[in-house]
Design a protein around this motif. Structure first.
Motif, PDB file in Angstrom:
ATOM      1  N   GLY A 190       3.821  35.810  89.000  1.00 46.30           N
ATOM      2  CA  GLY A 190       2.729  35.578  88.068  1.00 46.30           C
ATOM      3  C   GLY A 190       1.444  35.353  88.840  1.00 46.30           C
ATOM      4  N   ARG A 219       6.697  28.915  85.333  1.00 41.18           N
ATOM      5  CA  ARG A 219       6.320  27.535  85.012  1.00 41.18           C
ATOM      6  C   ARG A 219       7.202  27.134  83.826  1.00 41.18           C
ATOM      7  NH1 ARG A 219       0.955  29.751  85.376  1.00 41.18           N
ATOM      8  NH2 ARG A 219       0.643  30.429  87.529  1.00 41.18           N
ATOM      9  N   GLY A 229      -0.218  30.898  97.619  1.00 42.74           N
ATOM     10  CA  GLY A 229      -1.334  30.020  97.309  1.00 42.74           C
ATOM     11  C   GLY A 229      -2.032  29.549  98.565  1.00 42.74           C
TER      12      GLY A 229
HETATM   13  C1  6PG Z   1       2.886  31.369  89.966  1.00 41.79           C
HETATM   14  C2  6PG Z   1       3.027  32.520  90.897  1.00 41.79           C
HETATM   15  C3  6PG Z   1       2.625  32.032  92.256  1.00 41.79           C
HETATM   16  C4  6PG Z   1       1.480  32.908  92.663  1.00 41.79           C
HETATM   17  C5  6PG Z   1       0.633  32.228  93.688  1.00 41.79           C
HETATM   18  C6  6PG Z   1      -0.676  32.995  93.895  1.00 41.79           C
HETATM   19  O1  6PG Z   1       3.748  31.174  89.125  1.00 41.79           O
HETATM   20  O2  6PG Z   1       1.841  30.704  90.098  1.00 41.79           O
HETATM   21  O3  6PG Z   1       4.175  33.180  90.869  1.00 41.79           O
HETATM   22  O4  6PG Z   1       3.586  32.016  93.239  1.00 41.79           O
HETATM   23  O5  6PG Z   1       1.967  34.140  93.160  1.00 41.79           O
HETATM   24  O6  6PG Z   1       0.343  30.929  93.221  1.00 41.79           O
HETATM   25  O7  6PG Z   1      -1.354  32.950  92.667  1.00 41.79           O
HETATM   26  P1  6PG Z   1      -2.763  33.720  92.465  1.00 41.79           P
HETATM   27  O8  6PG Z   1      -2.412  35.167  92.460  1.00 41.79           O
HETATM   28  O9  6PG Z   1      -3.252  33.230  91.147  1.00 41.79           O
HETATM   29  O10 6PG Z   1      -3.626  33.316  93.629  1.00 41.79           O
END
Ligand code: 6PG
Length: 239
Positions: A41, A70, A134
């Motif tokens: 996501g 989540r 992240g």
């Molecule tokens: C989630 C995602 C997470 C995501 C990273 C990067 O559920 O939040 O699977 O692992 O890949 O947090 O998120 P962004 O692409 O929003 O920077």
């Protein structure tokens, strides 16, 4: 050894990655009759999913499932499942089979056994798993020093999925309760594609690569992916 694909701009990144994912999915369908496409996501991958959704693939033979979720319902703004239904399971890709990572259980720990049963049924190996990262060095929902992280990263853990309670940060926001592929789950992939954009995340990625010792993994769990030599890891990045 991590193969790096660095692009001048995001259009080139997403167009090439969509082409490469199509190839990997087609090859896996030819080899196994059906395959799984594991998707993250977050805010980065939507253009990839939208491009793939238009692809002439035998989507009836593709099982889409989440890398992590989540612990919120489908109608919650943070639902990864809802994101995938909005961006990937449309157009030609609407014929794919989706496996949820969310149950009606009150907590992710209580829901995990049912999710595990669903994930055990997924066609393996997964043709591709798309991972984000992240700024704290988490990937999937393997967050630094999270409750459940040790078990999720334990190479002797046979389970594909794990319940996680992350330490709240500006990165997690209030969505600290999660379910995620474990390291064992992730290593059921034929390849792990880390999709990043922006200079800041590239710097975090390089920082992660700089220390792949045992002690350093819990600080930046993406290191568990970077230091293993079982499944090829590919970085796709654009500014
Ligand atoms: C989630 C995602 C997470 C995501 C990273 C990067 O559920 O939040 O699977 O692992 O890949 O947090 O998120 P962004 O692409 O929003 O920077």
């Amino acid at each position: 050894m991590i193969k790096e694909f660095l692009f001048e701009d995001r259009n080139a990144l997403f167009s090439t990655l969509a082409t490469d994912c199509r190839k990997h999915l087609n090859n896996a369908i030819s080899d196994y009759g059906s395959t799984s496409f594991l998707v993250s996501g977050g805010s980065t991958p939507a253009p990839l999913y939208e491009a793939l959704s238009q692809s002439d693939l035998d989507w009836f033979k593709v099982h889409v499932a989440l890398v992590d979720e989540r612990w919120v319902d489908f109608n919650h703004e943070a639902s990864n499942e809802a994101l995938i239904y909005r961006t990937l399971l449309i157009n030609k890709a609407r014929h794919a089979t989706f496996t949820s990572m969310k149950t009606g259980a009150v907590t992710s720990a209580l829901g995990c056994p049912q999710v595990e049963g669903w994930y055990q049924q997924l066609p393996k190996p997964f043709a591709v798993s798309i991972l984000g990262m992240g700024g704290d060095g988490h990937t999937a929902s393997l967050f630094p020093h999270a409750e459940g992280l040790n078990e999720a990263l334990n190479e002797n853990n046979p389970l594909l999925t794990a319940a996680i309670m992350a330490n709240q940060s500006e990165i997690t926001g209030t969505n600290v309760e999660r379910i995620t592929l474990s390291l064992t789950g992730l290593l059921n992939s034929q390849r792990l594609i880390i999709l990043l954009t922006g200079e800041e995340k590239l710097a975090v990625f390089r920082n992660a690569l700089a220390d792949l010792s045992d002690e350093a993994v819990k600080d930046m769990p993406v290191r568990a992916i970077l230091r293993q030599d079982i499944v090829p890891v590919e970085l796709y990045w654009a500014p």
